[in-house]
Design an enzyme around this catalytic site. Structure first.
Site, short mmCIF file in Angstrom:
data_model
loop_
_atom_site.label_atom_id
_atom_site.label_comp_id
_atom_site.label_asym_id
_atom_site.label_seq_id
_atom_site.Cartn_x
_atom_site.Cartn_y
_atom_site.Cartn_z
N THR A 1 -15.99 -3.60 -0.64
CA THR A 1 -14.52 -3.10 -0.51
C THR A 1 -14.28 -1.85 -0.40
O THR A 1 -13.42 -1.30 -0.38
CB THR A 1 -13.65 -3.74 -1.55
OG1 THR A 1 -14.18 -3.20 -2.89
CG2 THR A 1 -13.53 -5.41 -1.87
N GLY B 1 -13.48 1.34 0.94
CA GLY B 1 -12.83 2.00 1.99
C GLY B 1 -11.79 1.06 2.43
O GLY B 1 -11.25 1.19 3.76
N THR B 2 -11.31 -0.25 1.87
CA THR B 2 -10.49 -0.93 2.20
C THR B 2 -9.16 -0.26 2.60
O THR B 2 -8.55 -0.44 3.43
CB THR B 2 -10.39 -2.01 1.24
OG1 THR B 2 -11.59 -2.61 0.92
CG2 THR B 2 -9.42 -3.20 1.60
N GLY B 3 -8.69 0.53 1.55
CA GLY B 3 -7.48 1.10 1.77
C GLY B 3 -7.29 2.13 3.12
O GLY B 3 -6.50 2.07 3.76
N CYS B 4 -8.48 2.98 3.12
CA CYS B 4 -8.54 3.99 4.34
C CYS B 4 -8.39 3.00 5.54
O CYS B 4 -7.69 3.39 6.33
CB CYS B 4 -9.97 4.59 4.28
SG CYS B 4 -10.36 5.69 2.93
N LYS C 1 0.14 -2.32 -1.80
CA LYS C 1 -0.91 -3.43 -1.54
C LYS C 1 -1.39 -4.02 -2.80
O LYS C 1 -1.60 -3.43 -3.80
CB LYS C 1 -2.19 -2.46 -1.07
CG LYS C 1 -1.84 -2.02 0.31
CD LYS C 1 -2.92 -0.92 0.79
CE LYS C 1 -3.06 0.26 -0.17
NZ LYS C 1 -3.96 1.36 0.47
#
Ligand code: PLP
Length: 272
Positions: free
Chosen positions: A208, A210-213, A177
């Site tokens: 942002t 928790g964007t990856g979760c 990412k």
């Protein structure tokens, strides 16, 4: 005809403030019409400003949460997030192998944006060795990709290189990412078919958390529904863009996303 709702499980950390971890995952599964279930690997203490502690769950408690769900439901996808100890990694790997769970999305959570280590150092190496071969896709950000491989990852070319390296380390598909790139949010997918780029306009927001979760859970839910990998990633990124651009600006730090952005009653409206 009755709607066949797919069941997805998140095996991840619990963020009581609701922006990251299991609560973000469940809200995301819901947004894609899937039924969310979860097992907590670590109880964290955090809010939008920082992470203050993490109480890792013993392996037997991780197992005790997962087994009854698998005994009862057909699981259509698995999202793995924070998995902080070697023992818990082994439990999850053993279960995935024995039950042959499908559509395993591994988000290798290593450190919070605010700089808190969410996994033991020794466990990070074990995570790569044990779970990369079992995951259908692994979704590291640039920092996580560096930690997993020891390579430096600062631009698009290095993102491709690290993807290839993770494939050599027996990952089937790798989505690196590029949220930390300067201009566009370009992600790089490397799998057995080659390298593809997924670009989206950068959303100018500090919210942002928790964007990856959220991205990894969206991919898991879409795979559960039968999307091909490329289509799942594209659709998940559309959702992420919408959830980021309508983020609710709550809290005093990096606020959470608007996970309900695609549902009828919360498309960023203010009713008074
Ligand atoms: N807490 C938990 C339980 C997480 O799983 C994660 C990331 O995946 C974080 C915190 C970190 O969130 P952020 O990257 O928004 O700091």
């Amino acid at each position: 005809m009755q709607y066949k709702m797919r069941v997805v499980i998140s095996i991840a950390g619990f963020d009581p403030s609701g922006g990251a971890g299991i609560l973000a995952d469940i809200k995301t599964f819901e947004a894609f019409g899937c039924f969310g279930t979860a097992a907590i690997t670590s109880l964290t203490s955090q809010n939008t400003v920082g992470v203050y502690g993490a109480y890792h769950q013993p392996p037997e408690i991780v197992r005790a949460q997962i087994e009854p769900i698998l005994a009862d439901f057909d699981i259509a996808a698995v999202k793995i997030g924070m998995l902080p100890t070697r023992e818990a990694i082994e439990v999850v790997a053993e279960i995935i192998e024995r039950k042959r769970l499908p559509n395993v999305v591994l988000d290798p959570v290593i450190r919070s944006t605010s700089g808190y280590d969410l996994i033991d150092d020794a466990a990070a190496g074990f995570l790569a060795a044990r779970l990369l071969p079992l995951a259908d896709i692994v979704t590291p950000n640039m920092v996580e990709a560096e930690r997993l491989t020891g390579l430096t990852v600062t631009d698009l070319d290095q993102m491709k290189q690290v993807g290839l390296r993770l494939r050599e380390m027996s990952a089937r598909a790798v989505l690196i990412k590029g949220g930390h790139l300067k201009d566009e949010a370009t992600d790089v997918l490397v799998d057995g078919f080659g390298v593809r780029l997924f670009s989206a306009p950068r959303v100018a927001t500090g919210n942002t958390h928790g964007t990856g979760c959220t991205l990894s859970s969206a991919i898991a839910a879409l795979l559960a529904r039968g999307y091909e990998l490329d289509a799942a990633i594209s659709r998940a990124k559309e959702y992420l863009g919408a959830a980021l651009s309508t983020a609710p600006a709550i809290g005093h730090g990096a606020g959470p996303l608007n996970h309900g952005v695609w549902s009828e009653e919360c498309r960023g409206r203010n009713d008074g």
